[in-house]
Design a protein around this motif. Structure first.
Motif, PDB file in Angstrom:
ATOM      1  N   VAL A  43       0.841  -1.202   0.000  1.00  0.00           N
ATOM      2  CA  VAL A  43       0.000   0.000   0.000  1.00  0.00           C
ATOM      3  C   VAL A  43       0.876   1.252   0.000  1.00  0.00           C
ATOM      4  CG1 VAL A  43      -1.660   1.354   1.344  1.00  0.00           C
ATOM      5  CG2 VAL A  43      -1.972  -1.121   1.085  1.00  0.00           C
ATOM      6  N   LEU A  44       1.922   1.250   0.822  1.00  0.00           N
ATOM      7  CA  LEU A  44       2.822   2.402   0.884  1.00  0.00           C
ATOM      8  C   LEU A  44       3.505   2.628  -0.464  1.00  0.00           C
ATOM      9  CD1 LEU A  44       4.198   4.635   2.468  1.00  0.00           C
ATOM     10  CD2 LEU A  44       5.900   2.967   3.239  1.00  0.00           C
ATOM     11  N   ALA A  45       3.925   1.548  -1.100  1.00  0.00           N
ATOM     12  CA  ALA A  45       4.549   1.673  -2.418  1.00  0.00           C
ATOM     13  C   ALA A  45       3.560   2.254  -3.427  1.00  0.00           C
ATOM     14  CB  ALA A  45       5.049   0.307  -2.896  1.00  0.00           C
ATOM     15  N   ALA A  46       2.304   1.834  -3.332  1.00  0.00           N
ATOM     16  CA  ALA A  46       1.272   2.356  -4.232  1.00  0.00           C
ATOM     17  C   ALA A  46       1.044   3.844  -3.996  1.00  0.00           C
ATOM     18  CB  ALA A  46      -0.032   1.581  -4.042  1.00  0.00           C
ATOM     19  N   LEU A  47       1.096   4.262  -2.739  1.00  0.00           N
ATOM     20  CA  LEU A  47       0.954   5.682  -2.432  1.00  0.00           C
ATOM     21  C   LEU A  47       2.119   6.463  -3.032  1.00  0.00           C
ATOM     22  CD1 LEU A  47      -0.216   5.578   1.307  1.00  0.00           C
ATOM     23  CD2 LEU A  47      -1.597   6.019  -0.723  1.00  0.00           C
ATOM     24  N   GLY A  48       3.290   5.848  -3.031  1.00  0.00           N
ATOM     25  CA  GLY A  48       4.449   6.483  -3.632  1.00  0.00           C
ATOM     26  C   GLY A  48       4.298   6.699  -5.123  1.00  0.00           C
ATOM     27  N   GLN A  49       3.442   5.895  -5.736  1.00  0.00           N
ATOM     28  CA  GLN A  49       3.160   6.026  -7.167  1.00  0.00           C
ATOM     29  C   GLN A  49       2.002   6.974  -7.429  1.00  0.00           C
ATOM     30  OE1 GLN A  49       2.681   2.085  -8.928  1.00  0.00           O
ATOM     31  NE2 GLN A  49       4.166   1.249  -7.479  1.00  0.00           N
ATOM     32  N   GLY A  50       1.400   7.491  -6.350  1.00  0.00           N
ATOM     33  CA  GLY A  50       0.304   8.435  -6.504  1.00  0.00           C
ATOM     34  C   GLY A  50      -1.036   7.801  -6.819  1.00  0.00           C
ATOM     35  N   LEU A  51      -1.222   6.519  -6.492  1.00  0.00           N
ATOM     36  CA  LEU A  51      -2.482   5.843  -6.810  1.00  0.00           C
ATOM     37  C   LEU A  51      -3.617   6.313  -5.901  1.00  0.00           C
ATOM     38  CD1 LEU A  51      -1.444   2.113  -7.439  1.00  0.00           C
ATOM     39  CD2 LEU A  51      -1.477   4.037  -9.029  1.00  0.00           C
ATOM     40  N   SER A  52      -4.806   6.426  -6.466  1.00  0.00           N
ATOM     41  CA  SER A  52      -6.003   6.747  -5.689  1.00  0.00           C
ATOM     42  C   SER A  52      -6.492   5.481  -5.000  1.00  0.00           C
ATOM     43  CB  SER A  52      -7.099   7.280  -6.612  1.00  0.00           C
ATOM     44  OG  SER A  52      -7.534   6.255  -7.495  1.00  0.00           O
ATOM     45  N   ASN A  53      -7.502   5.606  -4.131  1.00  0.00           N
ATOM     46  CA  ASN A  53      -8.059   4.420  -3.486  1.00  0.00           C
ATOM     47  C   ASN A  53      -8.615   3.440  -4.500  1.00  0.00           C
ATOM     48  OD1 ASN A  53      -7.445   5.341  -0.930  1.00  0.00           O
ATOM     49  ND2 ASN A  53      -9.457   6.195  -0.539  1.00  0.00           N
ATOM     50  N   ALA A  54      -9.265   3.962  -5.534  1.00  0.00           N
ATOM     51  CA  ALA A  54      -9.838   3.093  -6.569  1.00  0.00           C
ATOM     52  C   ALA A  54      -8.737   2.355  -7.320  1.00  0.00           C
ATOM     53  CB  ALA A  54     -10.689   3.918  -7.529  1.00  0.00           C
ATOM     54  N   LEU A 110      -5.717   1.763  -6.240  1.00  0.00           N
ATOM     55  CA  LEU A 110      -5.078   0.860  -5.287  1.00  0.00           C
ATOM     56  C   LEU A 110      -5.884  -0.427  -5.136  1.00  0.00           C
ATOM     57  CD1 LEU A 110      -2.969   0.256  -3.122  1.00  0.00           C
ATOM     58  CD2 LEU A 110      -4.304   1.625  -1.521  1.00  0.00           C
ATOM     59  N   ALA A 111      -7.212  -0.272  -5.039  1.00  0.00           N
ATOM     60  CA  ALA A 111      -8.085  -1.440  -4.917  1.00  0.00           C
ATOM     61  C   ALA A 111      -7.954  -2.350  -6.134  1.00  0.00           C
ATOM     62  CB  ALA A 111      -9.537  -0.991  -4.745  1.00  0.00           C
ATOM     63  N   ALA A 112      -7.917  -1.743  -7.316  1.00  0.00           N
ATOM     64  CA  ALA A 112      -7.794  -2.530  -8.541  1.00  0.00           C
ATOM     65  C   ALA A 112      -6.444  -3.237  -8.621  1.00  0.00           C
ATOM     66  CB  ALA A 112      -7.976  -1.622  -9.761  1.00  0.00           C
ATOM     67  N   ALA A 113      -5.390  -2.552  -8.205  1.00  0.00           N
ATOM     68  CA  ALA A 113      -4.050  -3.129  -8.275  1.00  0.00           C
ATOM     69  C   ALA A 113      -3.867  -4.299  -7.309  1.00  0.00           C
ATOM     70  CB  ALA A 113      -3.002  -2.051  -8.000  1.00  0.00           C
ATOM     71  N   LEU A 114      -4.479  -4.190  -6.126  1.00  0.00           N
ATOM     72  CA  LEU A 114      -4.311  -5.215  -5.099  1.00  0.00           C
ATOM     73  C   LEU A 114      -5.470  -6.208  -5.051  1.00  0.00           C
ATOM     74  CD1 LEU A 114      -2.856  -3.098  -2.143  1.00  0.00           C
ATOM     75  CD2 LEU A 114      -1.644  -4.332  -3.954  1.00  0.00           C
ATOM     76  N   LEU A 115      -6.431  -6.040  -5.948  1.00  0.00           N
ATOM     77  CA  LEU A 115      -7.596  -6.941  -6.026  1.00  0.00           C
ATOM     78  C   LEU A 115      -8.366  -6.968  -4.704  1.00  0.00           C
ATOM     79  CD1 LEU A 115      -6.009  -9.906  -8.021  1.00  0.00           C
ATOM     80  CD2 LEU A 115      -7.270  -7.933  -8.899  1.00  0.00           C
ATOM     81  N   ILE A 116      -8.615  -5.788  -4.159  1.00  0.00           N
ATOM     82  CA  ILE A 116      -9.396  -5.659  -2.937  1.00  0.00           C
ATOM     83  C   ILE A 116     -10.478  -4.621  -3.168  1.00  0.00           C
ATOM     84  CG2 ILE A 116      -7.523  -6.341  -1.387  1.00  0.00           C
ATOM     85  CD1 ILE A 116      -6.893  -3.421  -0.936  1.00  0.00           C
TER      86      ILE A 116
END
Length: 215
Positions: free
Chosen positions: A162-173, A175-181
């Motif tokens: 999740v922290l790495a995704a935040l570093g990439q500037g991902l939104s919650n949506a 992030l959810a798609a990337a992590l399948l949650i």
């Protein structure tokens, strides 16, 4: 739900233009204006907006100091609007806890979307300068990480993702798609990561991710 916004800028014409844009959105209402940082803080205390649109360079108390006070008192989330895409004042605002920043050249739709995202607990960085801004910030930051490394070590494997995704500037949506949650689960993970790291915004967490080499 209606998002209450306070506009802080030392130029009356800019405040009027921003008000026209935001008032045109059905779910946003401008509850007040301020011409400097001191007035922004006072109005934030009195009006309790959800989001403060904050200019950086203002007479007297500047946007950085006002942002630190507003975020420190948990009065509102702060979205910085600036004419500078890579600027020490912007970095100072992010350190102070701003949820993100946009350039003043952003179109109406982008501004409205940014206000909605910040009100929903997400971070916003002008997309055309996100990578340059984070890279420049990391280069200008002190050699030590933004938070003690032991805090990062306390994150679970999923929280590090999740922290790495935040570093990439991902939104919650995203992030959810990337992590399948689910998006709700993503939001929960983000909140836990911010709490563990002692970060007041997603932008600060993104800087931590960059400094820790997770991105």
């Amino acid at each position: 739900m209606t998002t209450r916004v306070l506009i802080a800028d030392d130029h009356a014409a800019i405040r009027s233009g921003l008000r026209l844009i935001l008032d045109d959105a059905d779910d946003i209402v401008v509850v007040g204006e301020a011409g400097d940082g001191a007035a922004a803080l006072a109005n934030a205390r009195a009006l309790r907006p959800d989001v403060v649109l904050m200019d950086i360079r203002m007479p007297g108390t500047d946007g950085i100091e006002a942002t630190a006070s507003i975020v420190g008192e948990s009065l509102a989330d702060v979205l910085v609007l600036t004419t500078f895409d890579v600027d020490e004042y912007v970095f100072g605002a992010l350190r102070a806890g701003a949820a993100g920043f946009l350039l003043k050249t952003a179109d109406a739709a982008t501004l409205v979307d940014a206000v909605r995202r910040v009100a929903a607990g997400e971070g916003v960085l002008a997309p055309e300068v996100t990578r340059r801004t984070l890279r420049a910030f990391a280069e200008q930051a002190p050699a030590r990480p933004a938070v003690p490394s032991v805090h990062i070590g306390e994150l679970t494997g999923r929280e590090r993702e999740v922290l790495a995704a935040l570093g990439q500037g991902l939104s919650n949506a995203d992030l959810a798609a990337a992590l399948l949650i689910t998006e709700a689960t993503a939001k929960t993970h983000v909140s836990r990561v911010l709490a563990k790291l002692g970060c007041s915004s997603r932008v600060q967490a993104a800087i931590v991710a960059r400094e820790a080499g997770l991105v």
